[in-house]
Write a protein that holds these residues in place. Sequence first.
Motif, PDB file in Angstrom:
ATOM      1  N   GLY A 167      35.842  65.221  -7.279  1.00 25.44           N
ATOM      2  CA  GLY A 167      36.025  64.699  -5.929  1.00 25.44           C
ATOM      3  C   GLY A 167      36.037  65.735  -4.835  1.00 25.44           C
ATOM      4  N   GLY A 168      35.858  67.032  -5.173  1.00 24.01           N
ATOM      5  CA  GLY A 168      35.733  68.046  -4.139  1.00 24.01           C
ATOM      6  C   GLY A 168      36.792  69.122  -4.117  1.00 24.01           C
ATOM      7  N   MET A 169      37.737  69.103  -5.059  1.00 25.11           N
ATOM      8  CA  MET A 169      38.852  70.052  -4.992  1.00 25.11           C
ATOM      9  C   MET A 169      38.524  71.313  -5.780  1.00 25.11           C
ATOM     10  SD  MET A 169      42.861  69.357  -5.788  1.00 25.11           S
ATOM     11  CE  MET A 169      44.005  70.728  -5.942  1.00 25.11           C
ATOM     12  N   TYR A 170      37.907  72.265  -5.088  1.00 24.57           N
ATOM     13  CA  TYR A 170      37.519  73.540  -5.682  1.00 24.57           C
ATOM     14  C   TYR A 170      37.274  74.543  -4.559  1.00 24.57           C
ATOM     15  CZ  TYR A 170      33.187  70.900  -4.774  1.00 24.57           C
ATOM     16  OH  TYR A 170      32.221  70.102  -4.216  1.00 24.57           O
ATOM     17  N   GLY A 171      37.285  75.832  -4.914  1.00 22.24           N
ATOM     18  CA  GLY A 171      37.042  76.854  -3.909  1.00 22.24           C
ATOM     19  C   GLY A 171      36.822  78.221  -4.529  1.00 22.24           C
ATOM     20  N   PRO A 172      36.309  79.187  -3.725  1.00 18.32           N
ATOM     21  CA  PRO A 172      36.034  80.541  -4.216  1.00 18.32           C
ATOM     22  C   PRO A 172      37.281  81.403  -4.228  1.00 18.32           C
ATOM     23  CG  PRO A 172      34.663  79.934  -2.298  1.00 18.32           C
ATOM     24  CD  PRO A 172      35.796  78.973  -2.370  1.00 18.32           C
ATOM     25  N   LEU A 173      37.268  82.379  -5.136  1.00 17.21           N
ATOM     26  CA  LEU A 173      38.381  83.306  -5.302  1.00 17.21           C
ATOM     27  C   LEU A 173      37.796  84.703  -5.508  1.00 17.21           C
ATOM     28  CD1 LEU A 173      41.319  84.076  -5.848  1.00 17.21           C
ATOM     29  CD2 LEU A 173      41.065  83.150  -8.161  1.00 17.21           C
ATOM     30  N   ILE A 174      38.110  85.621  -4.584  1.00 22.03           N
ATOM     31  CA  ILE A 174      37.577  86.974  -4.629  1.00 22.03           C
ATOM     32  C   ILE A 174      38.737  87.946  -4.778  1.00 22.03           C
ATOM     33  CG2 ILE A 174      36.153  88.693  -3.448  1.00 22.03           C
ATOM     34  CD1 ILE A 174      34.742  85.995  -4.112  1.00 22.03           C
ATOM     35  N   ILE A 175      38.639  88.849  -5.761  1.00 19.85           N
ATOM     36  CA  ILE A 175      39.687  89.846  -5.988  1.00 19.85           C
ATOM     37  C   ILE A 175      39.074  91.236  -5.809  1.00 19.85           C
ATOM     38  CG2 ILE A 175      41.462  90.693  -7.539  1.00 19.85           C
ATOM     39  CD1 ILE A 175      41.287  88.049  -9.053  1.00 19.85           C
ATOM     40  N   ASP A 176      39.567  91.963  -4.825  1.00 18.07           N
ATOM     41  CA  ASP A 176      39.051  93.297  -4.558  1.00 18.07           C
ATOM     42  C   ASP A 176      39.692  94.302  -5.495  1.00 18.07           C
ATOM     43  OD1 ASP A 176      37.275  93.213  -2.001  1.00 18.07           O
ATOM     44  OD2 ASP A 176      38.966  91.886  -1.590  1.00 18.07           O
ATOM     45  N   PRO A 177      38.897  95.245  -6.020  1.00 17.82           N
ATOM     46  CA  PRO A 177      39.404  96.175  -7.028  1.00 17.82           C
ATOM     47  C   PRO A 177      40.195  97.323  -6.421  1.00 17.82           C
ATOM     48  CG  PRO A 177      37.104  96.640  -6.575  1.00 17.82           C
ATOM     49  CD  PRO A 177      37.457  95.414  -5.766  1.00 17.82           C
ATOM     50  N   ILE A 178      41.051  97.908  -7.250  1.00 18.09           N
ATOM     51  CA  ILE A 178      41.766  99.114  -6.842  1.00 18.09           C
ATOM     52  C   ILE A 178      40.797 100.293  -6.760  1.00 18.09           C
ATOM     53  CG2 ILE A 178      43.541 100.786  -7.523  1.00 18.09           C
ATOM     54  CD1 ILE A 178      45.072  98.507  -8.830  1.00 18.09           C
ATOM     55  N   GLU A 179      39.985 100.456  -7.791  1.00 18.85           N
ATOM     56  CA  GLU A 179      39.021 101.561  -7.845  1.00 18.85           C
ATOM     57  C   GLU A 179      37.728 101.163  -7.158  1.00 18.85           C
ATOM     58  OE1 GLU A 179      39.720 104.520  -8.999  1.00 18.85           O
ATOM     59  OE2 GLU A 179      41.740 103.914  -9.645  1.00 18.85           O
ATOM     60  N   GLU A 181      33.962 100.226  -6.477  1.00 16.90           N
ATOM     61  CA  GLU A 181      33.007  99.536  -7.344  1.00 16.90           C
ATOM     62  C   GLU A 181      31.806 100.436  -7.623  1.00 16.90           C
ATOM     63  OE1 GLU A 181      33.245  94.937  -6.811  1.00 16.90           O
ATOM     64  OE2 GLU A 181      33.085  95.806  -4.804  1.00 16.90           O
ATOM     65  N   PRO A 182      31.136 100.231  -8.763  1.00 15.03           N
ATOM     66  CA  PRO A 182      30.040 101.125  -9.155  1.00 15.03           C
ATOM     67  C   PRO A 182      28.701 100.780  -8.508  1.00 15.03           C
ATOM     68  CG  PRO A 182      30.450  99.533 -10.897  1.00 15.03           C
ATOM     69  CD  PRO A 182      31.493  99.286  -9.842  1.00 15.03           C
ATOM     70  N   PHE A 183      28.726 100.168  -7.350  1.00 11.51           N
ATOM     71  CA  PHE A 183      27.486  99.841  -6.633  1.00 11.51           C
ATOM     72  C   PHE A 183      27.830  99.725  -5.158  1.00 11.51           C
ATOM     73  CE2 PHE A 183      29.336  96.155  -8.802  1.00 11.51           C
ATOM     74  CZ  PHE A 183      29.736  95.373  -7.737  1.00 11.51           C
ATOM     75  N   ALA A 184      26.815  99.857  -4.320  1.00 14.70           N
ATOM     76  CA  ALA A 184      27.019  99.847  -2.874  1.00 14.70           C
ATOM     77  C   ALA A 184      26.388  98.604  -2.264  1.00 14.70           C
ATOM     78  CB  ALA A 184      26.406 101.099  -2.253  1.00 14.70           C
ATOM     79  N   PHE A 185      26.973  98.130  -1.150  1.00 16.08           N
ATOM     80  CA  PHE A 185      26.402  97.001  -0.421  1.00 16.08           C
ATOM     81  C   PHE A 185      26.922  97.050   1.010  1.00 16.08           C
ATOM     82  CE2 PHE A 185      30.215  95.760  -2.671  1.00 16.08           C
ATOM     83  CZ  PHE A 185      30.978  95.091  -1.720  1.00 16.08           C
ATOM     84  N   ASP A 186      26.197  96.384   1.900  1.00 14.68           N
ATOM     85  CA  ASP A 186      26.542  96.370   3.322  1.00 14.68           C
ATOM     86  C   ASP A 186      27.140  95.046   3.774  1.00 14.68           C
ATOM     87  OD1 ASP A 186      25.352  99.032   4.049  1.00 14.68           O
ATOM     88  OD2 ASP A 186      23.554  98.049   3.269  1.00 14.68           O
ATOM     89  N   ARG A 187      26.746  93.969   3.128  1.00 17.51           N
ATOM     90  CA  ARG A 187      27.280  92.643   3.468  1.00 17.51           C
ATOM     91  C   ARG A 187      27.647  91.912   2.190  1.00 17.51           C
ATOM     92  NH1 ARG A 187      25.343  90.618   9.191  1.00 17.51           N
ATOM     93  NH2 ARG A 187      24.274  92.468   9.950  1.00 17.51           N
ATOM     94  N   ASP A 188      28.533  90.933   2.321  1.00 16.35           N
ATOM     95  CA  ASP A 188      29.148  90.299   1.153  1.00 16.35           C
ATOM     96  C   ASP A 188      29.267  88.804   1.434  1.00 16.35           C
ATOM     97  OD1 ASP A 188      32.189  91.180  -0.690  1.00 16.35           O
ATOM     98  OD2 ASP A 188      30.664  89.690  -1.086  1.00 16.35           O
ATOM     99  N   TYR A 189      28.544  87.995   0.670  1.00 12.32           N
ATOM    100  CA  TYR A 189      28.562  86.548   0.886  1.00 12.32           C
ATOM    101  C   TYR A 189      28.925  85.810  -0.393  1.00 12.32           C
ATOM    102  CZ  TYR A 189      25.944  87.202   5.262  1.00 12.32           C
ATOM    103  OH  TYR A 189      25.552  87.576   6.521  1.00 12.32           O
ATOM    104  N   VAL A 190      29.675  84.741  -0.238  1.00 12.27           N
ATOM    105  CA  VAL A 190      29.868  83.768  -1.312  1.00 12.27           C
ATOM    106  C   VAL A 190      28.775  82.715  -1.214  1.00 12.27           C
ATOM    107  CG1 VAL A 190      31.328  81.842  -2.063  1.00 12.27           C
ATOM    108  CG2 VAL A 190      32.362  84.067  -1.572  1.00 12.27           C
ATOM    109  N   VAL A 191      28.196  82.354  -2.365  1.00 13.60           N
ATOM    110  CA  VAL A 191      27.241  81.239  -2.451  1.00 13.60           C
ATOM    111  C   VAL A 191      27.801  80.277  -3.491  1.00 13.60           C
ATOM    112  CG1 VAL A 191      24.864  80.534  -2.858  1.00 13.60           C
ATOM    113  CG2 VAL A 191      25.339  82.785  -1.855  1.00 13.60           C
ATOM    114  N   PHE A 192      28.481  79.245  -3.016  1.00 18.25           N
ATOM    115  CA  PHE A 192      29.212  78.327  -3.891  1.00 18.25           C
ATOM    116  C   PHE A 192      28.391  77.051  -4.071  1.00 18.25           C
ATOM    117  CE2 PHE A 192      32.359  75.434  -5.420  1.00 18.25           C
ATOM    118  CZ  PHE A 192      33.354  76.203  -6.010  1.00 18.25           C
ATOM    119  N   LEU A 193      27.977  76.783  -5.308  1.00 16.35           N
ATOM    120  CA  LEU A 193      27.160  75.622  -5.639  1.00 16.35           C
ATOM    121  C   LEU A 193      28.023  74.521  -6.228  1.00 16.35           C
ATOM    122  CD1 LEU A 193      24.334  77.687  -7.329  1.00 16.35           C
ATOM    123  CD2 LEU A 193      24.107  76.487  -5.144  1.00 16.35           C
TER     124      LEU A 193
END
Length: 597
Positions: A167-179, A181-193
Amino acid sequence: MSLFPSGSGGGLPSPSRRRFIQGLAAAGAVSTLGLWPKPGWALRSPGQPEVLAGTEFDLRVGETLVNYTGRTRPAVTINGSLPGPILRWKEGTTVALHVRNELPRGSIHGPDTSVHWHGILLPANMDGVPGMSFDGIRPGESYLYRFQVRQSGTYWYHSHSGFQEQGGMYGPLIIDPIEPEPFAFDRDYVVFLSDWTDMDPARLFARLKKMSSHDNYHQRTVGDFLRDVEREGARATLADRGAWGRMRMTPTDLSDVNAHTYTYLLNGTTALGNWTGLFKPGEKVRLRFINGSAMTYFDVRIPGLEMTVVAVDGQYVHPLTVDELRLAAAETFDVIVEPRGQEAYTIFAQDSARTGWVSATLAVREGLRAPVPALDPRPLLGMADMGHGGMDGMAHAHGAPAGGSGHGGHDMQGMDHGGAGMQAHPASETDNPLVDMQTMMPAPKLSDPGIGLRDNGRRVATYADLRSSFPDPDGREPGRTIELHLTGHMEKFAWSFDGLKFAQAEPLRLAYGERVRIVLVNDTMMSHPIHLHGLWSDLEDEQGNFHLRKHTIDMPPGTKRSYRVRADALGRWAYHCHLFFHMESGMFREVRVEEGA
């Protein structure tokens, strides 16, 4: 109550008035998800009004009216949005989440509610599964989820009560690391299907029980028969039709519910809502794909862009560059893309049955769109897909022998978990009215991209290609092996482990601290994403070596896959297929981790 068993051609289509209303309603009624700058893990941005970051959260479960099809319907939501707000945590902190049940009296989605933090390591009474170590949240009451965050990555959350997830009860969860990350990026998007239905989910479930093939519009015709005779010959065609007829199944039955019932959503809007993620040419953009659907496998690609997979189910993997991903329900994939050379790209997600799609846009400014590709051709199941390897290897469960061993979830020391030879089956499957077929020659198929993705001219990520970037976190060989069979009856829409529904089955008991191997054998013609709460599932390669850490293991038809589990969390844990209605109709077990078990 808990969730225990109880296309379009190239270019944009011309929208009908109904679809036009749908796009406007979805885009206007639901907050979009967007980007946040990389340096500030707790920072909100103008394009991300639904990001909640920090350690203290107030979440309200209620009903919100939405309109995705031209008809206004009540959705069950968190803080009034669908999906719910992005929750952003920091590894090493302790989070406190106050969840209040504000569902109206008489709601079809009530009365009780819950939130399950999918893939998160936590105490059993914080896991959010009513009937296990938690009673649920009653109307007008609140529950405090409080636990230490011991991991990082991309996850999601959803209800585990009634039909609320559908019925629609869900959502994204993002946990940022202490160390770092082993890759680089400039922008950060969630794509929730996700998948939405205007139907009361309870009515949809009742329809599946009465007529499971309702959405299978493309069953084979006389024309298909004549064409196959011309191509394969009369004898082979008759043998094929006879085999499917004896199983009372159809090779076109690729999904129980599809776009004939569902409207597919991306970040809470339809394709016409055109969710847009902005970029500047040459930037590296991180896309966090989350399949939060109830019943849909999505095949995702961005025509004109390669995707480099850097994490799966929140865990780092060796970078893998591909053109396409298949996301089973509940899986998450993090990818890096580098758009340059054109102003707009289409994010295209089609269902695995090829009945529908949803799209979004990456662009240098709002208002742009790129061409939308046509749906891929509709695939057909073959006998090899179901682990039969040919007509002679097939067995219909009602007449099949027990296979002699009757493992049924019992220990199997030293078994061959590579899938070679004829498969034995638990005695509980024999003459079982809830089991309509058995696989006789299953295999891991880790390098198989999947039905509908083979030889399509695109590089598709497979489990064989995806490898954790770290060694086995435990290091011990499993002390014992447990084999379970995924079973079902298509016509009755009955799903189970070893032919036993949840109410009939004893819990699986693990001793605290032990390392076990779980072997799954898919005896059905459907794929099943299997999720074990509270514990990691460390997928093995075909030689039995540690390969890929996940929280959800996809099991295509006719596969036999093994993974290691370290029983390092005491308590009662849910273990189930993450196709919502498969879980609801019986493919659910309890796992108990006990001292000295």
